[in-house]
Design a protein around this motif. Structure first.
Motif, PDB file in Angstrom:
ATOM      1  N   ALA A   9       0.835  -1.208   0.000  1.00  0.00           N
ATOM      2  CA  ALA A   9       0.000   0.000   0.000  1.00  0.00           C
ATOM      3  C   ALA A   9       0.862   1.247   0.000  1.00  0.00           C
ATOM      4  N   HIS A  10       0.324   2.277  -0.661  1.00  0.00           N
ATOM      5  CA  HIS A  10       0.955   3.601  -0.653  1.00  0.00           C
ATOM      6  C   HIS A  10      -0.072   4.612  -0.199  1.00  0.00           C
ATOM      7  N   ASP A  11       0.228   5.292   0.896  1.00  0.00           N
ATOM      8  CA  ASP A  11      -0.625   6.375   1.387  1.00  0.00           C
ATOM      9  C   ASP A  11       0.258   7.325   2.171  1.00  0.00           C
ATOM     10  N   PRO A  12       0.555   8.493   1.610  1.00  0.00           N
ATOM     11  CA  PRO A  12       1.498   9.403   2.263  1.00  0.00           C
ATOM     12  C   PRO A  12       1.027   9.951   3.602  1.00  0.00           C
ATOM     13  N   VAL A  13      -0.254   9.821   3.921  1.00  0.00           N
ATOM     14  CA  VAL A  13      -0.733  10.371   5.192  1.00  0.00           C
ATOM     15  C   VAL A  13      -0.910   9.300   6.269  1.00  0.00           C
ATOM     16  N   VAL A  14      -0.648   8.032   5.936  1.00  0.00           N
ATOM     17  CA  VAL A  14      -0.750   6.955   6.915  1.00  0.00           C
ATOM     18  C   VAL A  14       0.650   6.484   7.288  1.00  0.00           C
ATOM     19  N   PRO A  15       1.010   6.495   8.581  1.00  0.00           N
ATOM     20  CA  PRO A  15       2.351   6.056   8.995  1.00  0.00           C
ATOM     21  C   PRO A  15       2.633   4.613   8.583  1.00  0.00           C
ATOM     22  N   ASP A  16       3.880   4.333   8.224  1.00  0.00           N
ATOM     23  CA  ASP A  16       4.255   2.988   7.802  1.00  0.00           C
ATOM     24  C   ASP A  16       3.926   1.951   8.870  1.00  0.00           C
ATOM     25  N   ALA A  17       4.109   2.312  10.139  1.00  0.00           N
ATOM     26  CA  ALA A  17       3.836   1.364  11.226  1.00  0.00           C
ATOM     27  C   ALA A  17       2.365   0.963  11.236  1.00  0.00           C
ATOM     28  N   GLU A  18       1.489   1.908  10.909  1.00  0.00           N
ATOM     29  CA  GLU A  18       0.053   1.610  10.866  1.00  0.00           C
ATOM     30  C   GLU A  18      -0.281   0.676   9.712  1.00  0.00           C
ATOM     31  N   VAL A  19       0.415   0.841   8.596  1.00  0.00           N
ATOM     32  CA  VAL A  19       0.216  -0.051   7.449  1.00  0.00           C
ATOM     33  C   VAL A  19       0.693  -1.459   7.808  1.00  0.00           C
ATOM     34  N   ARG A  20       1.882  -1.556   8.394  1.00  0.00           N
ATOM     35  CA  ARG A  20       2.435  -2.864   8.760  1.00  0.00           C
ATOM     36  C   ARG A  20       1.566  -3.567   9.785  1.00  0.00           C
ATOM     37  N   ALA A  21       0.922  -2.807  10.673  1.00  0.00           N
ATOM     38  CA  ALA A  21       0.059  -3.411  11.695  1.00  0.00           C
ATOM     39  C   ALA A  21      -1.109  -4.161  11.075  1.00  0.00           C
ATOM     40  N   GLU A  22      -1.454  -3.827   9.832  1.00  0.00           N
ATOM     41  CA  GLU A  22      -2.536  -4.521   9.126  1.00  0.00           C
ATOM     42  C   GLU A  22      -2.009  -5.682   8.287  1.00  0.00           C
ATOM     43  N   GLY A  23      -0.728  -6.004   8.438  1.00  0.00           N
ATOM     44  CA  GLY A  23      -0.149  -7.091   7.659  1.00  0.00           C
ATOM     45  C   GLY A  23       0.142  -6.711   6.220  1.00  0.00           C
ATOM     46  N   VAL A  24       0.285  -5.411   5.964  1.00  0.00           N
ATOM     47  CA  VAL A  24       0.488  -4.893   4.621  1.00  0.00           C
ATOM     48  C   VAL A  24       1.851  -4.207   4.559  1.00  0.00           C
ATOM     49  N   ARG A  25       2.526  -4.326   3.402  1.00  0.00           N
ATOM     50  CA  ARG A  25       3.841  -3.716   3.255  1.00  0.00           C
ATOM     51  C   ARG A  25       3.718  -2.312   2.701  1.00  0.00           C
ATOM     52  N   PRO A  26       4.208  -1.298   3.421  1.00  0.00           N
ATOM     53  CA  PRO A  26       4.181   0.065   2.883  1.00  0.00           C
ATOM     54  C   PRO A  26       5.215   0.219   1.776  1.00  0.00           C
ATOM     55  N   THR A  27       4.887   1.014   0.785  1.00  0.00           N
ATOM     56  CA  THR A  27       5.801   1.259  -0.321  1.00  0.00           C
ATOM     57  C   THR A  27       5.454   2.603  -0.952  1.00  0.00           C
ATOM     58  N   ASP A  28       6.196   2.977  -1.978  1.00  0.00           N
ATOM     59  CA  ASP A  28       5.871   4.204  -2.693  1.00  0.00           C
ATOM     60  C   ASP A  28       4.921   3.873  -3.841  1.00  0.00           C
ATOM     61  N   LEU A  29       4.496   4.895  -4.578  1.00  0.00           N
ATOM     62  CA  LEU A  29       3.533   4.673  -5.658  1.00  0.00           C
ATOM     63  C   LEU A  29       4.109   3.741  -6.716  1.00  0.00           C
ATOM     64  N   ALA A  30       5.379   3.882  -7.022  1.00  0.00           N
ATOM     65  CA  ALA A  30       5.997   3.006  -8.020  1.00  0.00           C
ATOM     66  C   ALA A  30       5.953   1.551  -7.573  1.00  0.00           C
ATOM     67  N   GLY A  31       6.131   1.317  -6.277  1.00  0.00           N
ATOM     68  CA  GLY A  31       6.065  -0.048  -5.758  1.00  0.00           C
ATOM     69  C   GLY A  31       4.684  -0.652  -5.912  1.00  0.00           C
ATOM     70  N   VAL A  32       3.653   0.150  -5.676  1.00  0.00           N
ATOM     71  CA  VAL A  32       2.276  -0.311  -5.865  1.00  0.00           C
ATOM     72  C   VAL A  32       2.017  -0.607  -7.344  1.00  0.00           C
ATOM     73  N   LEU A  33       2.496   0.281  -8.217  1.00  0.00           N
ATOM     74  CA  LEU A  33       2.240   0.127  -9.652  1.00  0.00           C
ATOM     75  C   LEU A  33       2.940  -1.085 -10.245  1.00  0.00           C
ATOM     76  N   ALA A  34       3.927  -1.627  -9.544  1.00  0.00           N
ATOM     77  CA  ALA A  34       4.631  -2.816 -10.020  1.00  0.00           C
ATOM     78  C   ALA A  34       3.890  -4.109  -9.677  1.00  0.00           C
ATOM     79  N   CYS A  35       2.767  -4.022  -8.964  1.00  0.00           N
ATOM     80  CA  CYS A  35       2.028  -5.216  -8.539  1.00  0.00           C
ATOM     81  C   CYS A  35       1.210  -5.821  -9.684  1.00  0.00           C
ATOM     82  N   ASP A  36       0.699  -7.025  -9.428  1.00  0.00           N
ATOM     83  CA  ASP A  36      -0.143  -7.706 -10.418  1.00  0.00           C
ATOM     84  C   ASP A  36      -1.495  -7.009 -10.565  1.00  0.00           C
ATOM     85  N   ILE A  37      -2.012  -6.516  -9.451  1.00  0.00           N
ATOM     86  CA  ILE A  37      -3.297  -5.814  -9.442  1.00  0.00           C
ATOM     87  C   ILE A  37      -3.114  -4.514  -8.680  1.00  0.00           C
ATOM     88  N   VAL A  38      -3.574  -3.420  -9.261  1.00  0.00           N
ATOM     89  CA  VAL A  38      -3.515  -2.109  -8.621  1.00  0.00           C
ATOM     90  C   VAL A  38      -4.938  -1.640  -8.373  1.00  0.00           C
TER      91      VAL A  38
END
Length: 314
Positions: A165-194
């Motif tokens: 997930a990429h969300d500039p207003v959500v802290p990375d720790a909060e993303v990781r707490a949901e079992g999700v890997r924080p990344t930048d927009l380019a990292g999200v766009l490299a996925c199989d499904i966006v």
């Protein structure tokens, strides 16, 4: 002390919410002789600006049925001293998340094409087709609010997906707490499904444009159940036409309904729906009752928990 509000409901809402509102307040017609007496406006998707509410001098609040408020002229409401509140979360978040995942599955399993094979008597063509899997896919989320988190749970726990997930207003720790890997927009766009789950703002308009689509993989799918305008639809149509990405599932458009010559309408690798990802029985009932609860809060002279323009407060 509660006041009896004069409520003008511009777009239809679930009967349960309408009944709750009418039991405690007076419901008046936007096109009736008393429209200017409205103290509360309820809005879903219709455009709402001062041309509608500017003459309503006793207007206290605008209540959005749903989360997105890009259809409301909030600065004009603030200038008039009118509170604007929305109704995010609840069953609506789950409904939209399910809608996004259903588009993913519809694209991967080529549901529309498979239906056409059966109806067209082309049964044996199935042997030349390989369908896609959501299980084990890398799913990238643009935005990480309530709906995106529900998508992450469905895809992660339900299908064993790796979710980024990429969300500039959500802290990375909060993303990781949901079992999700924080990344930048380019990292999200490299996925199989966006999958798009960010509100439409000046900062997110055309967030997914020619350059961003070029960063996606040829087998990748793009899903948008958030707002039209976040994806440049002309650029998306060109990417689909050229095989730059494999497919798209689109529930929302910059102009709704889209014009008859819209470039996405003629593309076989684009699965379309008419802004209904959240339109389930439970979702509509929950939001309508939430709207009624916000109106009751206003009637008690209290501030809604979902107030979006606190600058109007004393």
């Amino acid at each position: 002390m509660n006041s009896r509000e004069r409520v003008c409901i511009i777009d239809p809402i679930h009967p349960a919410g309408l009944e709750r509102i009418a039991s405690a307040h007076e419901v008046i017609d936007l096109h009736g002789p008393r429209a200017d007496e409205a103290s509360v406006l309820v809005i879903r998707t219709s455009p709402l600006g001062p041309e509608v509410f500017g003459s309503m001098r006793g207007l206290k609040a605008i209540v959005k049925h749903g989360a997105g408020v890009d259809n409301i002229a909030i600065p004009a409401a603030s200038a008039q001293g009118v509170m604007v509140a929305n109704t995010p979360g609840g069953n609506n978040a789950s409904a939209v998340a399910e809608g996004a995942v259903s588009l993913m599955l519809g694209l991967l399993r080529r549901t529309r094409d498979m239906d056409a094979l059966v109806r067209g008597g082309r049964w044996d063509e199935r042997w030349g087709i390989r369908l896609g899997d959501l299980t084990g896919a890398r799913v990238g989320l643009v935005g990480f609010g309530r709906i995106a988190r529900q998508v992450a749970r469905i895809c992660g726990a339900g299908f064993g997906c790796e979710v980024l997930a990429h969300d500039p207003v959500v802290p990375d720790a909060e993303v990781r707490a949901e079992g999700v890997r924080p990344t930048d927009l380019a990292g999200v766009l490299a996925c199989d499904i966006v999958s798009i789950h960010t509100p439409l703002t000046q900062g997110t308009r055309n967030l997914i444009d020619t350059l961003e689509l070029a960063l996606m993989q040829p087998h990748a799918l793009l899903v948008n159940c958030s707002r039209g305008g976040i994806v440049n639809e002309a650029a998306l149509a060109e990417a689909l036409r050229a095989g730059q990405i494999a497919g798209a599932g689109i529930d929302v458009f910059a102009q709704e309904p889209p014009p008859g010559d819209h470039p996405l309408l003629g593309l076989p690798n684009c699965l379309l729906s008419p802004h209904v990802a959240g339109v389930t029985e439970a979702g509509m009932k929950d939001m309508a009752l939430h709207v009624a609860a916000v109106i009751d809060t206003v009637s008690r002279g209290e501030v809604p928990a979902t107030l979006l323009n606190p600058e109007v407060l004393p």
